[in-house]
Design a protein around this motif. Structure first.
Motif, PDB file in Angstrom:
ATOM      1  N   LEU A  56       0.857  -1.187   0.000  1.00 45.25           N
ATOM      2  CA  LEU A  56       0.000   0.000   0.000  1.00 45.25           C
ATOM      3  C   LEU A  56       0.893   1.238   0.000  1.00 45.25           C
ATOM      4  CD1 LEU A  56      -2.572  -1.166   2.722  1.00 45.25           C
ATOM      5  CD2 LEU A  56      -2.644  -1.568   0.246  1.00 45.25           C
ATOM      6  N   PHE A  57       0.707   2.111  -0.991  1.00 44.85           N
ATOM      7  CA  PHE A  57       1.565   3.272  -1.170  1.00 44.85           C
ATOM      8  C   PHE A  57       0.724   4.539  -1.276  1.00 44.85           C
ATOM      9  CE2 PHE A  57       3.786  -0.433  -2.707  1.00 44.85           C
ATOM     10  CZ  PHE A  57       5.072  -0.277  -2.203  1.00 44.85           C
ATOM     11  N   MET A  58       1.412   5.677  -1.178  1.00 45.63           N
ATOM     12  CA  MET A  58       0.740   6.965  -1.224  1.00 45.63           C
ATOM     13  C   MET A  58       1.632   7.946  -1.992  1.00 45.63           C
ATOM     14  SD  MET A  58      -0.779   9.090   2.011  1.00 45.63           S
ATOM     15  CE  MET A  58      -1.706   7.646   2.550  1.00 45.63           C
ATOM     16  N   MET A  59       1.063   8.641  -2.953  1.00 42.98           N
ATOM     17  CA  MET A  59       1.818   9.612  -3.739  1.00 42.98           C
ATOM     18  C   MET A  59       1.330  11.022  -3.423  1.00 42.98           C
ATOM     19  SD  MET A  59       2.346   9.914  -7.900  1.00 42.98           S
ATOM     20  CE  MET A  59       3.105   8.309  -8.062  1.00 42.98           C
ATOM     21  N   GLY A  60       2.261  11.983  -3.418  1.00 42.35           N
ATOM     22  CA  GLY A  60       1.900  13.378  -3.218  1.00 42.35           C
ATOM     23  C   GLY A  60       2.002  13.848  -1.787  1.00 42.35           C
ATOM     24  N   LEU A  61       2.691  13.119  -0.922  1.00 41.68           N
ATOM     25  CA  LEU A  61       2.860  13.522   0.469  1.00 41.68           C
ATOM     26  C   LEU A  61       3.618  14.845   0.561  1.00 41.68           C
ATOM     27  CD1 LEU A  61       3.881  10.016   1.801  1.00 41.68           C
ATOM     28  CD2 LEU A  61       1.976  11.340   2.751  1.00 41.68           C
ATOM     29  N   PRO A  62       3.412  15.620   1.611  1.00 45.28           N
ATOM     30  CA  PRO A  62       4.214  16.827   1.808  1.00 45.28           C
ATOM     31  C   PRO A  62       5.704  16.497   1.754  1.00 45.28           C
ATOM     32  CG  PRO A  62       2.382  16.823   3.345  1.00 45.28           C
ATOM     33  CD  PRO A  62       2.368  15.481   2.660  1.00 45.28           C
ATOM     34  N   GLY A  63       6.441  17.233   0.929  1.00 45.89           N
ATOM     35  CA  GLY A  63       7.854  16.951   0.733  1.00 45.89           C
ATOM     36  C   GLY A  63       8.135  16.088  -0.482  1.00 45.89           C
ATOM     37  N   GLU A  64       7.100  15.619  -1.159  1.00 48.75           N
ATOM     38  CA  GLU A  64       7.266  14.772  -2.343  1.00 48.75           C
ATOM     39  C   GLU A  64       7.919  15.566  -3.467  1.00 48.75           C
ATOM     40  OE1 GLU A  64       7.244  11.334  -3.226  1.00 48.75           O
ATOM     41  OE2 GLU A  64       5.051  11.156  -3.106  1.00 48.75           O
ATOM     42  N   THR A  65       8.792  14.885  -4.228  1.00 49.46           N
ATOM     43  CA  THR A  65       9.425  15.455  -5.418  1.00 49.46           C
ATOM     44  C   THR A  65       9.350  14.420  -6.540  1.00 49.46           C
ATOM     45  OG1 THR A  65      11.612  14.567  -4.892  1.00 49.46           O
ATOM     46  CG2 THR A  65      11.053  16.744  -3.966  1.00 49.46           C
ATOM     47  N   GLU A  66       9.715  14.837  -7.745  1.00 52.51           N
ATOM     48  CA  GLU A  66       9.758  13.865  -8.839  1.00 52.51           C
ATOM     49  C   GLU A  66      10.798  12.786  -8.535  1.00 52.51           C
ATOM     50  OE1 GLU A  66       9.663  15.001 -12.898  1.00 52.51           O
ATOM     51  OE2 GLU A  66       8.540  16.850 -12.526  1.00 52.51           O
ATOM     52  N   ALA A  67      11.878  13.173  -7.874  1.00 51.73           N
ATOM     53  CA  ALA A  67      12.909  12.186  -7.522  1.00 51.73           C
ATOM     54  C   ALA A  67      12.392  11.177  -6.502  1.00 51.73           C
ATOM     55  CB  ALA A  67      14.146  12.906  -6.974  1.00 51.73           C
ATOM     56  N   ASP A  94       0.516  21.870   9.423  1.00 51.33           N
ATOM     57  CA  ASP A  94       1.493  22.736   8.761  1.00 51.33           C
ATOM     58  C   ASP A  94       1.515  22.516   7.252  1.00 51.33           C
ATOM     59  OD1 ASP A  94       2.543  20.215   8.793  1.00 51.33           O
ATOM     60  OD2 ASP A  94       4.462  20.760   9.702  1.00 51.33           O
ATOM     61  N   LEU A  95       0.376  22.166   6.712  1.00 48.43           N
ATOM     62  CA  LEU A  95       0.277  21.783   5.301  1.00 48.43           C
ATOM     63  C   LEU A  95       0.751  22.886   4.354  1.00 48.43           C
ATOM     64  CD1 LEU A  95      -0.767  19.212   3.886  1.00 48.43           C
ATOM     65  CD2 LEU A  95      -2.932  20.402   3.544  1.00 48.43           C
ATOM     66  N   GLN A  96       0.384  24.137   4.659  1.00 44.61           N
ATOM     67  CA  GLN A  96       0.682  25.236   3.744  1.00 44.61           C
ATOM     68  C   GLN A  96       2.178  25.465   3.567  1.00 44.61           C
ATOM     69  OE1 GLN A  96      -1.673  26.489   2.015  1.00 44.61           O
ATOM     70  NE2 GLN A  96      -3.412  25.611   3.120  1.00 44.61           N
ATOM     71  N   GLU A  97       2.997  24.983   4.496  1.00 45.17           N
ATOM     72  CA  GLU A  97       4.447  25.136   4.355  1.00 45.17           C
ATOM     73  C   GLU A  97       5.008  24.255   3.246  1.00 45.17           C
ATOM     74  OE1 GLU A  97       6.564  24.535   7.987  1.00 45.17           O
ATOM     75  OE2 GLU A  97       5.029  25.535   9.200  1.00 45.17           O
ATOM     76  N   PHE A  98       4.258  23.224   2.859  1.00 44.79           N
ATOM     77  CA  PHE A  98       4.802  22.214   1.949  1.00 44.79           C
ATOM     78  C   PHE A  98       4.133  22.185   0.579  1.00 44.79           C
ATOM     79  CE2 PHE A  98       5.655  20.750   6.250  1.00 44.79           C
ATOM     80  CZ  PHE A  98       7.008  20.444   6.183  1.00 44.79           C
ATOM     81  N   GLY A  99       3.103  22.970   0.364  1.00 46.57           N
ATOM     82  CA  GLY A  99       2.441  22.931  -0.925  1.00 46.57           C
ATOM     83  C   GLY A  99       1.162  23.736  -0.928  1.00 46.57           C
ATOM     84  N   THR A 100       0.376  23.551  -1.981  1.00 43.79           N
ATOM     85  CA  THR A 100      -0.884  24.281  -2.130  1.00 43.79           C
ATOM     86  C   THR A 100      -2.057  23.317  -2.026  1.00 43.79           C
ATOM     87  OG1 THR A 100      -0.750  24.061  -4.538  1.00 43.79           O
ATOM     88  CG2 THR A 100       0.164  26.070  -3.553  1.00 43.79           C
ATOM     89  N   PHE A 154      -5.829  14.528  -6.493  1.00 45.13           N
ATOM     90  CA  PHE A 154      -4.784  15.314  -5.860  1.00 45.13           C
ATOM     91  C   PHE A 154      -5.328  16.706  -5.537  1.00 45.13           C
ATOM     92  CE2 PHE A 154      -1.806  12.373  -8.169  1.00 45.13           C
ATOM     93  CZ  PHE A 154      -1.195  11.851  -7.039  1.00 45.13           C
ATOM     94  N   VAL A 155      -5.759  16.899  -4.294  1.00 46.67           N
ATOM     95  CA  VAL A 155      -6.206  18.229  -3.874  1.00 46.67           C
ATOM     96  C   VAL A 155      -5.043  19.019  -3.277  1.00 46.67           C
ATOM     97  CG1 VAL A 155      -8.590  17.517  -3.481  1.00 46.67           C
ATOM     98  CG2 VAL A 155      -6.932  17.360  -1.605  1.00 46.67           C
ATOM     99  N   PHE A 156      -3.952  18.341  -2.982  1.00 45.31           N
ATOM    100  CA  PHE A 156      -2.743  18.972  -2.457  1.00 45.31           C
ATOM    101  C   PHE A 156      -1.606  18.729  -3.437  1.00 45.31           C
ATOM    102  CE2 PHE A 156       1.297  18.536  -0.189  1.00 45.31           C
ATOM    103  CZ  PHE A 156       1.386  19.784   0.417  1.00 45.31           C
ATOM    104  N   VAL A 157      -0.880  19.795  -3.785  1.00 43.25           N
ATOM    105  CA  VAL A 157       0.263  19.681  -4.697  1.00 43.25           C
ATOM    106  C   VAL A 157       1.517  20.172  -3.975  1.00 43.25           C
ATOM    107  CG1 VAL A 157       1.255  20.360  -6.911  1.00 43.25           C
ATOM    108  CG2 VAL A 157      -1.223  20.040  -6.702  1.00 43.25           C
TER     109      VAL A 157
END
Length: 477
Positions: A346-357, A390-396, A409-412
């Motif tokens: 079970l995986f999750m994509m788009g977590l705060p701090g996520e990058t293409e790498a 602290d979501l706003q520190e890591f994305g929109t 994806f409601v958070f980027v």
């Protein structure tokens, strides 16, 4: 009192695309069924209205008419974040036509937000915070609102939040969920395709809460405690599903099924000594799956074990799922499969701090694990989860409740160019797993075992093809 408990349709898919939830993975609303069984134990007359229990989506006017035809005194709604607004629309229509009907909302979204919901949504009379069985039973029994722990209510223009209710200390005192209140159960309810061999299937939960604090998990209802049914209760529950409904496979959706090793060992002994002729799937966590326990699960009828992994990037793991090491994940997957069990990641994509790498690391990690199956959800920040703070520190964030369903994806994250770019990365890496030679070879070997899933897919082929096309990467990438 005459009560109707409603599971709203909500938003379960991608905007602009046909929702195939009713044919792909229709799960019984276990929380409402548990509530219904508890209320009937208190001598109330209860109906359960599952808006997702129909093969075609029913218009709101039809649903409201159906509910009113039952002439309830109280209508209760259990809603996720993505289902809350849909439930509220139903409640508002009911109130407009029959103002004397009491409307009550509960569930994780309500428990996370609390009193302000009554201020902003006037068609709701009461909120049930946290575990709802005893709170709703006292309200239905005629107790004064001011005396009911866990209730949020209006005293004139003032919104009153009563003291929190203590959690039920012994889950074995709960009756089995009232599955019989779902028309056509279990055949009209479908487990995830290719996750079972025997049919029909059902779902159950044998514990509440989790002692861990992953950043993305909302613990507003069951808090951080951990309570569980005894081995004898679980065995009796499984036997009841088999004898009453002919169930042959059960998916157990505990957050941490094997946390209390002794009860699982006792359950496995019961199932091995007195087999019920059914199989089950469950979830484990790294550190709670030793070889002896895995062998016991296999002998007891376990088919597949899910493992919450989330990411293949150790920096993200330390931030969002502390205490789990990727090397331990690799070893656990190998040991699961060595015991003859299937391993699902079970995986999750788009977590705060996520990058293409980090997404590439996760994709490479998935391929290296040689899993039997995997699921990749889209990170959704819920109000009651630690990540919300602290979501706003890591994305929109686009706080559209209807889309907050782990399928959009409601958070980027800041490092990702756009929501469209994140969707494209998701599609690429999901397709990479299911297009791989290793996975396709496993699938071909098991095709006959999965004939029930194949037959179900063929019957609904246009819907599944439309869903597949929606997840195809764009041609220009």
């Amino acid at each position: 009192m005459k009560i109707v408990l409603v599971h709203p349709t909500g938003s379960n898919w991608v905007p602009g695309q046909k929702d195939i939830t009713p044919v792909a993975n229709r799960m019984a609303p276990l929380g409402l069924l548990s509530m219904a069984a508890w209320l009937e134990k208190q001598q109330h007359r209860v109906h359960v209205y599952d808006c997702l229990g129909w093969d075609r989506t029913r218009p709101h006017a039809v649903i409201v008419k159906d509910i009113q035809a039952l002439r309830p005194d109280l209508v209760g709604f259990s809603a996720t974040t993505s289902g809350f607004l849909d439930g509220y629309d139903l409640a508002a229509a009911i109130k407009q036509q029959t103002p004397e009907i009491l409307t009550v909302f509960g569930g994780v979204h309500v428990s996370a937000l609390g009193g302000p919901l009554l201020k902003n949504f006037p068609a709701i009379d009461y909120l049930c915070m946290g575990e709802g069985e005893a709170t709703l039973a006292e309200l239905a029994g005629g107790a004064a609102a001011a005396t009911i722990d866990g209730l949020v209510w209006r005293d004139g223009d003032v919104i009153v939040t009563n003291p929190a209710r203590r959690l039920l200390p012994d889950l074995d005192q709960l009756p089995f969920p009232a599955y019989e209140k779902l028309p056509g159960f279990p055949k009209r309810y479908h487990l995830p395709l290719f996750s079972y061999i025997r049919s029909p299937g059902a779902t159950m939960v044998t514990s509440r809460g989790c002692p861990y604090q992953c950043s993305y998990c909302d613990r507003s209802v069951f808090k951080q405690g951990y309570r569980y049914n005894s081995a004898g209760y679980i065995y009796a529950h499984l036997q009841y599903l088999r004898d009453r409904f002919g169930v042959r496979h059960v998916n157990i959706y505990d957050d941490l099924f094997t946390a209390h090793r002794k009860r699982i060992a006792e359950l496995c002994t019961l199932l091995s000594d007195r087999p019920l002729g059914l199989q089950f799937n469950c979830a484990v966590r790294v550190g709670y799956a030793d070889d002896d326990l895995l062998r016991m699960l296999k002998n007891a009828g376990c088919l597949q074990v899910s493992l919450g992994i989330e990411s293949g990037d150790m920096e993200l793991m330390d931030r969002h799922k502390p205490g789990v090491q990727l090397e331990d994940v690799k070893k656990t997957v190998k040991r699961i499969q060595a015991c003859g069990l299937r391993a699902k990641g079970l995986f999750m994509m788009g977590l705060p701090g996520e990058t293409e790498a980090s997404i590439r690391k996760t994709s490479d990690f998935i391929m290296a694990l040689d899993l039997d199956d995997m699921n990749m959800s889209k990170f959704t920040p819920f109000h009651g989860a630690p990540a919300w703070q602290d979501l706003q520190e890591f994305g929109t964030l686009q706080e559209d409740w209807r889309q907050m369903n782990c399928l959009n994806f409601v958070f980027v994250p800041h490092a990702i160019a756009s929501r469209e770019a994140l969707d494209e990365l998701y599609n690429q890496h999901v397709k990479r797993f299911y297009s791989s030679r290793a996975w396709r070879q496993k699938f071909r070997r098991r095709m006959w075992e999965h004939r029930w899933s194949l037959w179900h897919m063929i019957r609904h082929l246009p819907d599944f093809m439309a869903a597949k096309n929606n997840f195809e990467p764009r041609k220009d990438h």
